[in-house]
Design a protein around this motif. Structure first.
Motif, PDB file in Angstrom:
ATOM      1  N   GLU A  15    -101.917 -24.392 -11.646  1.00  0.00           N
ATOM      2  CA  GLU A  15    -102.409 -24.217 -13.096  1.00  0.00           C
ATOM      3  C   GLU A  15    -103.788 -24.106 -13.144  1.00  0.00           C
ATOM      4  O   GLU A  15    -104.570 -24.700 -12.568  1.00  0.00           O
ATOM      5  CB  GLU A  15    -101.633 -24.566 -14.227  1.00  0.00           C
ATOM      6  N   ARG A  17    -106.487 -23.583 -16.272  1.00  0.00           N
ATOM      7  CA  ARG A  17    -107.769 -23.077 -17.622  1.00  0.00           C
ATOM      8  C   ARG A  17    -109.209 -22.198 -17.230  1.00  0.00           C
ATOM      9  O   ARG A  17    -109.472 -22.701 -16.973  1.00  0.00           O
ATOM     10  CB  ARG A  17    -108.125 -23.840 -18.874  1.00  0.00           C
ATOM     11  N   THR A  26    -114.747 -12.116 -19.844  1.00  0.00           N
ATOM     12  CA  THR A  26    -113.876 -12.636 -19.642  1.00  0.00           C
ATOM     13  C   THR A  26    -112.606 -11.121 -19.755  1.00  0.00           C
ATOM     14  O   THR A  26    -111.766 -11.812 -17.808  1.00  0.00           O
ATOM     15  CB  THR A  26    -112.386 -12.804 -21.256  1.00  0.00           C
ATOM     16  N   ASP A  45     -98.322 -15.771 -14.314  1.00  0.00           N
ATOM     17  CA  ASP A  45     -98.275 -15.583 -14.949  1.00  0.00           C
ATOM     18  C   ASP A  45     -99.216 -15.356 -15.560  1.00  0.00           C
ATOM     19  O   ASP A  45    -100.874 -16.703 -15.386  1.00  0.00           O
ATOM     20  CB  ASP A  45     -97.455 -16.543 -15.729  1.00  0.00           C
ATOM     21  N   MET A  46     -99.945 -14.842 -16.109  1.00  0.00           N
ATOM     22  CA  MET A  46    -101.162 -14.734 -17.463  1.00  0.00           C
ATOM     23  C   MET A  46    -101.572 -14.587 -18.748  1.00  0.00           C
ATOM     24  O   MET A  46    -100.963 -13.869 -18.536  1.00  0.00           O
ATOM     25  CB  MET A  46    -102.596 -13.710 -16.060  1.00  0.00           C
ATOM     26  N   SER A  47    -101.938 -15.641 -19.209  1.00  0.00           N
ATOM     27  CA  SER A  47    -101.944 -15.458 -20.689  1.00  0.00           C
ATOM     28  C   SER A  47    -103.434 -15.958 -21.149  1.00  0.00           C
ATOM     29  O   SER A  47    -104.881 -16.239 -20.361  1.00  0.00           O
ATOM     30  CB  SER A  47    -101.838 -16.091 -21.332  1.00  0.00           C
ATOM     31  N   PHE A  48    -104.067 -14.865 -21.668  1.00  0.00           N
ATOM     32  CA  PHE A  48    -105.939 -14.778 -22.526  1.00  0.00           C
ATOM     33  C   PHE A  48    -106.239 -14.468 -23.519  1.00  0.00           C
ATOM     34  O   PHE A  48    -105.287 -14.325 -24.200  1.00  0.00           O
ATOM     35  CB  PHE A  48    -105.882 -13.963 -21.575  1.00  0.00           C
ATOM     36  N   GLY A  49    -107.220 -14.864 -23.866  1.00  0.00           N
ATOM     37  CA  GLY A  49    -107.898 -14.775 -25.231  1.00  0.00           C
ATOM     38  C   GLY A  49    -109.147 -14.542 -25.298  1.00  0.00           C
ATOM     39  O   GLY A  49    -109.708 -13.304 -24.091  1.00  0.00           O
ATOM     40  N   VAL A  53    -108.841 -17.333 -20.232  1.00  0.00           N
ATOM     41  CA  VAL A  53    -107.840 -17.155 -19.158  1.00  0.00           C
ATOM     42  C   VAL A  53    -106.823 -18.788 -18.540  1.00  0.00           C
ATOM     43  O   VAL A  53    -107.726 -19.432 -18.296  1.00  0.00           O
ATOM     44  CB  VAL A  53    -107.938 -16.093 -18.440  1.00  0.00           C
ATOM     45  N   ASN A  54    -104.878 -18.459 -19.202  1.00  0.00           N
ATOM     46  CA  ASN A  54    -104.645 -19.133 -18.392  1.00  0.00           C
ATOM     47  C   ASN A  54    -103.647 -18.949 -17.222  1.00  0.00           C
ATOM     48  O   ASN A  54    -103.589 -17.493 -17.454  1.00  0.00           O
ATOM     49  CB  ASN A  54    -103.755 -19.566 -19.159  1.00  0.00           C
ATOM     50  N   THR A  56    -100.926 -18.865 -14.265  1.00  0.00           N
ATOM     51  CA  THR A  56     -99.721 -20.176 -13.447  1.00  0.00           C
ATOM     52  C   THR A  56     -99.281 -19.467 -12.198  1.00  0.00           C
ATOM     53  O   THR A  56     -98.774 -18.654 -12.295  1.00  0.00           O
ATOM     54  CB  THR A  56     -98.340 -19.981 -14.321  1.00  0.00           C
TER      55      THR A  56
END
Length: 89
Positions: A15, A17, A26, A45-49, A53-54, A56
């Motif tokens: 993981e 961040r 970004t 797996d990517m999540s972002f704001g 960016v996170n 995994t």
């Protein structure tokens, strides 16, 4: 493992961040990371704001540890980040 990455168990994964100065930076990172994913055939797996960016990277199927392909992907992401720092300077 590379600096900035955390290796976890249950389930095995890497993981990280990432924090960015603004949305444009970004978005640029996400676009370049997508090219790495397509080239290596690894889709984490990517999540972002707006400014983060996170990522995994999970172990393959029933593996008990994260394999070399995922570790290679993590190194490629680190190279992207170094390139980004160089471009900003």
């Amino acid at each position: 493992m590379n600096q900035g990455w955390t290796e976890r168990q249950r389930p095995p994964r890497l993981e990280r961040r990432l924090e960015f100065a603004d949305y444009e930076t970004t978005r640029d990172f996400l676009d370049r990371a997508a090219l790495v994913s397509e080239r290596l055939g690894i889709y984490p797996d990517m999540s972002f704001g707006r400014t983060y960016v996170n990522i995994t990277l999970h172990a393959q199927d029933d593996a008990t540890e994260v394999g070399e392909p995922s570790r290679h992907f993590a190194r490629e992401i680190d190279i992207l980040l170094e390139t980004e720092k160089t471009l900003d300077e």
